[in-house]
Design a protein around this motif. Structure first.
Motif, PDB file in Angstrom:
ATOM      1  N   THR A  12       0.835  -1.207   0.000  1.00 16.58           N
ATOM      2  CA  THR A  12       0.000   0.000   0.000  1.00 16.58           C
ATOM      3  C   THR A  12       0.867   1.251   0.000  1.00 16.58           C
ATOM      4  OG1 THR A  12      -1.736  -1.176   1.224  1.00 16.58           O
ATOM      5  CG2 THR A  12      -1.846   1.220   1.197  1.00 16.58           C
ATOM      6  N   GLY A  13       1.899   1.251   0.829  1.00 14.46           N
ATOM      7  CA  GLY A  13       2.794   2.402   0.897  1.00 14.46           C
ATOM      8  C   GLY A  13       3.533   2.646  -0.405  1.00 14.46           C
ATOM      9  N   ALA A  14       3.974   1.562  -1.052  1.00 14.84           N
ATOM     10  CA  ALA A  14       4.687   1.706  -2.330  1.00 14.84           C
ATOM     11  C   ALA A  14       3.758   2.308  -3.389  1.00 14.84           C
ATOM     12  CB  ALA A  14       5.224   0.360  -2.786  1.00 14.84           C
ATOM     13  N   LEU A  20       1.095   4.138  -2.809  1.00 17.23           N
ATOM     14  CA  LEU A  20       0.825   5.526  -2.420  1.00 17.23           C
ATOM     15  C   LEU A  20       1.961   6.446  -2.861  1.00 17.23           C
ATOM     16  CD1 LEU A  20      -0.783   5.297   1.136  1.00 17.23           C
ATOM     17  CD2 LEU A  20      -1.732   6.482  -0.862  1.00 17.23           C
ATOM     18  N   LEU A  21       3.197   6.020  -2.648  1.00 17.24           N
ATOM     19  CA  LEU A  21       4.334   6.836  -3.062  1.00 17.24           C
ATOM     20  C   LEU A  21       4.340   7.036  -4.573  1.00 17.24           C
ATOM     21  CD1 LEU A  21       7.251   5.511  -0.815  1.00 17.24           C
ATOM     22  CD2 LEU A  21       6.171   7.766  -0.742  1.00 17.24           C
ATOM     23  N   TYR A  22       4.055   5.971  -5.307  1.00 24.00           N
ATOM     24  CA  TYR A  22       4.053   6.072  -6.765  1.00 24.00           C
ATOM     25  C   TYR A  22       2.996   7.059  -7.241  1.00 24.00           C
ATOM     26  CZ  TYR A  22       3.323   5.021 -11.657  1.00 24.00           C
ATOM     27  OH  TYR A  22       3.171   5.150 -13.017  1.00 24.00           O
ATOM     28  N   ALA A  41       1.316   9.333  -5.536  1.00 26.24           N
ATOM     29  CA  ALA A  41       1.540  10.700  -5.050  1.00 26.24           C
ATOM     30  C   ALA A  41       2.568  11.407  -5.923  1.00 26.24           C
ATOM     31  CB  ALA A  41       2.000  10.683  -3.590  1.00 26.24           C
ATOM     32  N   GLY A  42       3.645  10.697  -6.276  1.00 28.59           N
ATOM     33  CA  GLY A  42       4.635  11.277  -7.174  1.00 28.59           C
ATOM     34  C   GLY A  42       4.057  11.560  -8.543  1.00 28.59           C
ATOM     35  N   TYR A  43       3.210  10.648  -9.026  1.00 29.32           N
ATOM     36  CA  TYR A  43       2.585  10.851 -10.334  1.00 29.32           C
ATOM     37  C   TYR A  43       1.681  12.085 -10.317  1.00 29.32           C
ATOM     38  CZ  TYR A  43      -0.231   9.991 -14.492  1.00 29.32           C
ATOM     39  OH  TYR A  43      -0.879  10.127 -15.694  1.00 29.32           O
ATOM     40  N   VAL A  53      -4.974   7.862  -4.989  1.00 27.52           N
ATOM     41  CA  VAL A  53      -4.332   8.145  -3.695  1.00 27.52           C
ATOM     42  C   VAL A  53      -5.384   8.109  -2.585  1.00 27.52           C
ATOM     43  CG1 VAL A  53      -3.199   9.931  -2.322  1.00 27.52           C
ATOM     44  CG2 VAL A  53      -2.420   9.474  -4.654  1.00 27.52           C
TER      45      VAL A  53
END
Length: 201
Positions: free
Chosen positions: A125-127, A129-131, A133-135, A195
């Protein structure tokens, strides 16, 4: 996946509007854009369905495994097409995220359509979310208008009026489904919705 009613309906509206615009983009004469828009339309409507408040609609037990199968196939197809275009990698990640959320909703205890807090795999889930959010940040930065030339001087020429007229003609000739800034805004909206949905896992 379903949170309070008001945020849920906002997500439904956002995802459904994005899916509807992607349907409009499918009228483009560019074949690659039509294919990409078709996949994004399916994802937008599926995300809208996932966001419907639970008090309004309860999907049957088979809905989430079916959704996981459909988006699993879509993820593999996008990964195969990524050989020719890197943008399909994003489609593959998005479809994989849909598979993940569908599996979480299938396995959630006591409900076939709720992803309660802690039901997902924290690391995955965290990975994701990071992807996403960066996108979202990158897509938002690309929507910022580029600085224009000096006032009165058109881009690529000294005749500001002639350039403006040509630009206006180009805008009239370009259909709503072929405007790249609207396509980017659509993808940004779906990224933000992704997200929000991942935060509920």
């Amino acid at each position: 996946m379903h949170g309070p009613a008001s945020p849920g309906w906002l997500l439904v509206a956002l995802c459904a509007a994005s899916g509807a615009y992607c349907l409009l983009r499918m009228r483009s004469p560019v074949e690659d854009q039509r294919r990409a828009a078709g996949g994004e339309a399916v994802m937008g409507f599926a995300m809208a369905a996932m966001s419907v408040p639970a008090a309004v609609f309860t999907p049957p037990a088979w809905a989430w495994p079916a959704c996981a199968a459909v988006f699993g196939a879509a993820a593999l197809h996008a990964l195969w097409r990524a050989r020719t275009s890197a943008h399909h990698l994003h489609h593959s990640v998005g479809a994989s995220a849909m598979v993940y959320m569908s599996v979480v909703m299938t396995l959630s205890p006591g409900s076939h359509h709720h992803a309660h807090g802690g039901s997902g795999v924290p690391l995955l889930t965290g990975a994701l979310l990071l992807y996403f959010a960066g996108y979202v940040l990158l897509s938002g930065a690309r929507l910022v208008p580029a600085p224009t030339g000096p006032a009165g001087g058109g881009v690529g020429g000294m005749d500001g009026r002639g350039t403006a007229d040509a630009g206006a003609g180009a805008d009239r000739a370009t259909g709503w489904g072929d405007r790249p800034e609207l396509a980017r805004a659509c993808r940004l909206s779906m990224g933000m919705a992704m997200v929000a949905m991942l935060l509920t896992l």
